[in-house]
Design an enzyme around this catalytic site. Structure first.
Site, PDB file in Angstrom:
ATOM      1  N   HIS A 164       0.837  -1.204   0.000  1.00 55.07           N
ATOM      2  CA  HIS A 164       0.000   0.000   0.000  1.00 55.07           C
ATOM      3  C   HIS A 164       0.870   1.252   0.000  1.00 55.07           C
ATOM      4  O   HIS A 164       2.085   1.182   0.203  1.00 55.07           O
ATOM      5  CB  HIS A 164      -0.924   0.018   1.220  1.00 55.07           C
ATOM      6  CG  HIS A 164      -1.807  -1.187   1.331  1.00 55.07           C
ATOM      7  ND1 HIS A 164      -2.516  -1.498   2.464  1.00 55.07           N
ATOM      8  CD2 HIS A 164      -2.099  -2.170   0.446  1.00 55.07           C
ATOM      9  CE1 HIS A 164      -3.209  -2.609   2.279  1.00 55.07           C
ATOM     10  NE2 HIS A 164      -2.972  -3.029   1.056  1.00 55.07           N
ATOM     11  N   HIS A 203     -10.232 -13.195   7.891  1.00 52.38           N
ATOM     12  CA  HIS A 203      -9.578 -12.633   6.700  1.00 52.38           C
ATOM     13  C   HIS A 203      -9.900 -13.508   5.498  1.00 52.38           C
ATOM     14  O   HIS A 203      -9.942 -14.724   5.603  1.00 52.38           O
ATOM     15  CB  HIS A 203      -8.065 -12.562   6.911  1.00 52.38           C
ATOM     16  CG  HIS A 203      -7.356 -11.831   5.821  1.00 52.38           C
ATOM     17  ND1 HIS A 203      -6.911 -12.467   4.666  1.00 52.38           N
ATOM     18  CD2 HIS A 203      -7.020 -10.521   5.674  1.00 52.38           C
ATOM     19  CE1 HIS A 203      -6.329 -11.574   3.883  1.00 52.38           C
ATOM     20  NE2 HIS A 203      -6.373 -10.390   4.471  1.00 52.38           N
TER      21      HIS A 203
END
Length: 424
Positions: A102, A168
């Site tokens: 990111h 997740h």
């Protein structure tokens, strides 16, 4: 039926059919005194010595945090860690922002995440997955790649990983070792971690820790340069702390995952024609890349040929950084994308998110309610909606008046499942 969905920072309200099934995790209250609970967890940890007794005053200490796309209450956890280690000089600390692939966070964002005092007094760095000068090669993984981790982390005397635990969509559960891998890893290691074979394995899914290759790899790499201490929490829909898990990495994380599983997994008797899901609101719904998690939660219980409607604000766009948006320009359909990504010769970072999305799109239509333009949404092979209630009415033309609807107001904070003999 009036229902509120987590969306951005303020949420949205919907008027849905009375027979829609509302799917939420157990509504856990926040800890009455979360700071004291954290202090007690640091002093009475799971499977390790108390934190303060484990760190010498001369030690350099690295604290790994999750980035701004995660609602980890870093502004609470990090100051309490530094307070507990008040015998260590402030200049001996480094906070490493686990960005994975990111973007970097700005100083203003660090103030938002950590508070002004921490930003003004402690060295903070963003992990740079593409810069080998900031990484250390620890050897080979059994999964076939070189292992690169952040140099400041590897070279510190005492290593702490923070985070929060929730289901997740391919690692089983977040938190624990995922803070290190992929949080502070190098791009080569991250690419293997997210390759088509790993992501496409049916055991790489929500809530599964048994023989999950993604979880196995993150634990293997953590063992090569293990955090000396873990501090993780669980959160409720208001992003308040409901429990604390601190101590030895694997034991503490296993306890946290068992706790999260008890409260977040929801068994359904059947699949639904339409599933409406949020993407857990801010900060997770900042971009469409992250919204794949809400789609994936809905995918668990939508019928083949059905429809998913995901509400995700996407204030940060698609986003602009990374390859997520570019990969969609390289194929004509979701199936073409899967064929391309599954070719062993194809390697491009962010392909894992496109792969997960394409699997969902082959199974069901996906509509997106967001602040994105229609063009941005259709360019990623999704369908825009500006009125979820109206889209539901239009879907009745396909599925009939007996159309079944399920709603995930908290998005991937709840993981529904249907027990079936075949994988879907």
């Amino acid at each position: 039926m009036k229902t509120d969905l987590l969306y951005g920072k303020n949420g949205i309200s919907l008027d849905l059919p009375e027979d829609a099934l509302l799917i939420e995790p157990t509504n856990l209250p926040k800890l009455e005194n979360d700071k004291e609970a954290i202090r007690q967890a640091l002093r009475n940890p799971i499977g390790s010595e108390p934190l303060k007794e484990s760190v010498k005053s001369t030690d350099t200490v690295s604290i790994v945090i999750s980035d701004i796309t995660r609602p980890t209450p870093n502004h609470i956890l990090v100051p309490l860690l530094i307070e507990e280690l008040n015998h260590v000089p402030l200049e001996n600390f480094v906070i490493i922002n686990g960005t994975g692939t990111h973007r970097d966070q700005t100083k203003e964002e660090f103030v938002q995440m950590l508070g002004s005092w921490v930003v003004d007094n402690i060295r903070i760095i963003n992990n740079q997955c593409h810069d080998k000068n900031t990484l250390v090669n620890l050897g080979k993984s059994k999964f076939g790649c070189d292992v690169y981790l952040n140099k400041d982390y590897v070279e510190s005397d005492f290593r702490i990983v923070t985070g929060f635990i929730e289901p997740h969509f391919f690692a089983g559960f977040s938190g624990g070792p995922k803070g290190i891998m992929p949080g502070i890893a190098g791009i080569e290691t991250i690419m293997t971690f997210h390759n088509a074979r790993m992501i496409g394995d049916p055991l790489s899914t929500w809530g599964n820790m048994e023989n999950n290759p993604v979880q196995d790899m993150t634990r293997e790499i953590n063992a090569m340069c293990k955090p000396d201490f873990m501090l993780n929490v669980t959160l409720n829909r208001e992003k308040e702390i409901t429990n604390v898990f601190a101590g030895e990495l694997y034991q503490a994380h296993d306890e946290g995952c068992a706790y999260a599983k008890d409260h977040a997994m929801f068994r359904c008797d059947k699949r639904f024609d339409v599933v409406i899901a949020s993407n857990s609101g801010y900060p997770l719904d900042q971009n469409l890349y992250q919204a794949v998690k809400g789609m994936s939660a809905a995918h668990k219980i939508v019928k083949e040929g059905g429809a998913i409607i995901v509400a995700s604000e996407c204030s940060d766009g698609l986003p602009d950084h990374g390859n997520y948006a570019k990969i969609f320009d390289m194929a004509e359909s979701p199936q073409d994308l899967l064929d391309m990504i599954n070719n062993p010769e194809f390697k491009m970072f962010d392909q894992w998110q496109v792969q997960k999305q394409a699997v969902i799109q082959v199974w069901a239509d996906v509509y997106v309610y967001s602040t994105l333009s229609d063009e941005q949404i259709t360019n990623t092979m999704l369908k825009p909606t500006h009125d979820i209630e109206q889209t539901l009415e239009e879907l009745k033309e396909k599925h009939g008046d007996s159309m079944t609807v399920a709603v995930l107001p908290l998005g991937p904070l709840t993981i529904p499942y249907v027990e079936e003999k075949v994988n879907s």
